[in-house]
Design a protein around this motif. Sequence first.
Motif, mmCIF file in Angstrom:
data_model
loop_
_atom_site.group_PDB
_atom_site.id
_atom_site.type_symbol
_atom_site.label_atom_id
_atom_site.label_comp_id
_atom_site.label_asym_id
_atom_site.label_seq_id
_atom_site.Cartn_x
_atom_site.Cartn_y
_atom_site.Cartn_z
ATOM 1 N N TYR A 70 0.833 -1.194 0.000
ATOM 2 C CA TYR A 70 0.000 0.000 0.000
ATOM 3 C C TYR A 70 0.875 1.254 0.000
ATOM 4 N N ASP A 71 0.219 2.380 -0.234
ATOM 5 C CA ASP A 71 0.952 3.637 -0.267
ATOM 6 C C ASP A 71 1.589 3.897 1.096
ATOM 7 N N GLY A 72 2.560 4.789 1.099
ATOM 8 C CA GLY A 72 3.248 5.088 2.350
ATOM 9 C C GLY A 72 4.136 3.947 2.783
ATOM 10 N N GLN A 73 4.503 3.070 1.839
ATOM 11 C CA GLN A 73 5.379 1.942 2.150
ATOM 12 C C GLN A 73 4.813 1.079 3.284
ATOM 13 N N VAL A 74 3.537 0.861 3.261
ATOM 14 C CA VAL A 74 2.915 -0.018 4.239
ATOM 15 C C VAL A 74 2.543 -1.331 3.548
ATOM 16 N N ALA B 231 5.438 -1.206 8.210
ATOM 17 C CA ALA B 231 5.933 0.026 7.599
ATOM 18 C C ALA B 231 7.425 -0.176 7.363
ATOM 19 N N SER C 294 -1.881 6.091 3.648
ATOM 20 C CA SER C 294 -1.797 5.135 4.766
ATOM 21 C C SER C 294 -1.279 5.786 6.041
ATOM 22 N N ARG C 295 -0.326 6.682 5.857
ATOM 23 C CA ARG C 295 0.254 7.331 7.042
ATOM 24 C C ARG C 295 0.382 8.826 6.781
#
Lengths: 987, 90
Positions: free
Chosen positions: A248-252, A279, B3-4
């Motif tokens: 997923y986005d945000g390197q999650v 993360a 996500s963050r």
Amino acid sequence: MSSYRLEKGGQIDRTVPLNFTFDGRAMRGFRGDTLASALLANGRQLVGRSFKYHRPRGVLTAGAAEPNALMTIGSGGRTEPNSRAPMQELYDGLEARSQNRWPSLDHDIGAINGLLSPFLSAGFYYKTFMWPAKFWEKLYEPVIRKAAGLGRATHEADPDAYEKCWAHCDLLVVGGGAAGLAAALTAGRTGTRVILADENATPGGFLLSETATLGGQTAAAYVANILAELGSLDNVTLMPRTTVFGWYDGQVFGAVERVQKHVASPDANQPIERLWRIAARKAVLATGSEERPLVFGGNDVPGVMMAGAMRTYLNRHAVAPGRKTAIFTTNDSGYALASDLEKAGIEVAAIIDSRRDAGFDFAGNAHVIRGGFVSNVLGRSKVEGIEIWREGQSERIAVDNLAMSGGFSPVIHLACHRGGKPRWSNEHAAFLVPDGLKDLHVAGAAAGVWGINPAMRSGCEVSVAALAELGISASPCNIPEIEGAVASLSAQPLWCIPGIRAKAFVDFQNDVHLKDLGLAVQEGYGHVELAKRYTTNGMATDQGKLSNVNAIGLLAEARRISPADVGTTTFRPFYTPVSFGALAGAAVGKHFQPVRKSPLHDWAARRGATFVEAGLWYRSSWFPLPGETHWRQSVDREVRTVRQNVGLCDVSTLGKIEICGADAAEFLNRVYCNGFLKLPVGKARYGLMLREDGFIYDDGTTSRIDENRYVMTTTTAYAAGVMNHLEFCAQAVWPELDVRLASVTDQWAQMAIAGPKARTVLQQLVDEDISNEAFPYLAAREVSLLGGRLRGRLFRISFSGELAYELAVPADCGESVADAIMLAGKVHGICAYGVEALSVLRIEKGHVTHNEINGTVVPADLGMEKMVSPTKPDFIGKHMVHREGLVDPDRLQLVGVVPIDPAHSFRTGAHILQKDAAATLENDEGYVSSSCFSPHVGSTIGLALVKRGASRHGEEVQIWNGLRNEFAMGRLVSPVFVDPRSEKLHV
Amino acid sequence: MASRIPCPHCGLRPKEEFTVKGAALQRPEAEAGAQAWHDYVYLRDNPRGAYEEYWHHTSGCRRWLVVARNTVTHEVASCRDAAEVKAVTA
């Protein structure tokens, strides 16, 4: 045990036998077995029935892509359907059942679908069951659903616990095969935080199925050594049994860890599965490759298996595929299998290599047929032989099993989850990861790098590169001498095979065969996205792991274009199915949402309150006395007691917000539509809060406790929303104002003391004089209680229309103060009353709640137009509240309504019609927004929002509830049924 | 959705702690006129690409933030306290 288990070899522990059952039959395996390997070892080749045609099916793979060997595992609340047998570790007592068969796996009535297959081709639903339309819902769909299907979920509650966690690392390595291990070791040795996640019980990937040696050790021993080193590093976290299912986005990354799916009796103190969000600053995708099936007639007959899977079962689990094997391959990997089979003493009748000029020089006994194809398998529920096609000639040989290898597709799902499209490589005969990946590096077979040594080198290099992006310098780990590995996997893609007579399956799980795809192309559904939906290819729970690339190749050939031009369908999470339990985590049952209890909850419970859920709150709704058998008896009594004597109601759930600062008054003046600048210290004022579009948002009283200190009350339901709204106004709209906000809802126990005797009772507790002169209507002050033992806040406000106070005391003193009031009020006939009576009292008084303030109402609709300040330069809602549509005289306005015959009643939601109008929606003039039985009036009463209602008092109307077929004649009246001049408030 | 979110007060935090309000529009002046108010209350762009929104760190510092994110890639370009944004704009 059984004749399929080899005498020696494999990574199973023969000293630990494990008993299990399949369809009730007792079987035995060993520690180290999967359910699939144990079934095969027990000679069980037929393990399931296919989705549509109910064809007999056997184990096809040794991994996550398994489309056939889906079974229901466990019993009772732990029943789990559609478990993939190759992914299920064997444990003692495991119960497995086959699916989609009746009455039994070996004798399945549904197999008649195979004979009906001419009618069950692609698109058959649309073609066959068109008419008559009404048959679809009642007959066709239920029958189809019953016949086609997977396992059934249990209705029993899941007894196990699940949890959700976060993990953080510098480098996440997805997949612990040759490339992944090298990447993890390279990174781990630098001291950086590394997570290595692998979906199997033991990382190692295909190395564990290899007979090659690494640095003189067996591959398995080599893997064990690397894992030992990684395990000894504090900065490295090994996560076995963990499938990374999404990027997923945000390197999650999303991952699910199967903590206890492999144990006989789960530890109740551990979750059964854990859902991880990882993360990772950088990640290495080392997910390896998926071997592609070949599309020939009868390629689904039990006994036909992927070549790599056969090698895994042979080398890792010491399971022989049969007595006499044939291998159909497009690449060199088939020869490695042949060599291992022959070493294990299994006859390899033939290696059929589709390449005419294959360079591989096989040293074993097997007869190598170059430029040949297996066109058909002979046999129905087991392999009896194969038909080989070579240069127009057909030849049959007898074998009892067949391995196939159509080349390898890199497992690139995760790399495509964020929208990137895979790209076709002619050189690899496969789809590779999208271009321009950021923060995700691809290594080994996932990158199209075949072979142990190249994969390990690739893992090292990619790890070094990823760490360099983080400013960490690493040196590649050493790569051992590798002996006995088949070096090259050079493949030529093979889509169309000549001489096919029987059904040739493309998608095993959804029973899509070659002709279905041909039909799709022929009928104009040749686009990959259309073909997918028309044939359902790739739409099963395996999401086309084995079938998609073959389907694309076949579509490409049918359309005479390159697979690059056919394109692929979109890869989406989840890579493999994730249980609902893991997704829900701990948020089940009582933990689904928090329970909020008022500081007076226990006090109310002691007095026998019945509670009602109001959002997260449990509010006391009424307090039945002995002998009261119906809630109305209790509520009517409570209402009468308040009107005649005095009652106490818990109102702690109302939102309470403290507003401080030099500009607090100005701030309030801007968030309410009525004026607040001139509110004196020690006074409360009712305020109307609008939305920016002019409609009413919430209401409540705000009291000035001190020069720059206010306390606002909100409705229970909007407490959080109002707080967010005020914060928005204070921070984003007018940050220049000096104002501070604090929610104090939970800090205060607040009770309403209402009724003619309220003062008499309360004066016994309050030290200061609270006579009408000293403490008039709308007074709001801090007071001393019980001889100075306690300080509280007293507000003379009334929701019921009676002489009333609200007393707030620190939450932990709430119960004792409430007890003290009840004691003081005993001789005055005090009673506790709940929100049900509170509601009756406010309807009688014509006070509105969110029943009326329902998002469609402006102040004028409630007769409160005078509260909208014409002089304030600005406030929230000012600029929209006077729009044309909001001042229309035809708008719905607040009005009271009573039945003409007091014996009649009506409900909230009923519609108001003119006296003689037909009961149609066209004649609708409004609706009842609140209703109750009023002991004061002696009949049902209601508040209603009716067209021009304020000017229609006295008019006879119909009250119509078309949903319930209820009807009453009524009269529109003033919405204030009690004390219309509000004299009681000022005594 | 990202996500963050890099909250300027709390650091990189999961999106579940936040509430999104929508476009980070500045409230018009009181005298701005009916058209400006109508636009502010009702009209929203729906861009493919860069977008600025108000996010509330509801389960964190409770500050309102202006998050600049890409609606296609979900990348967050910046995250500033709404009060500071207002101060700069005003």
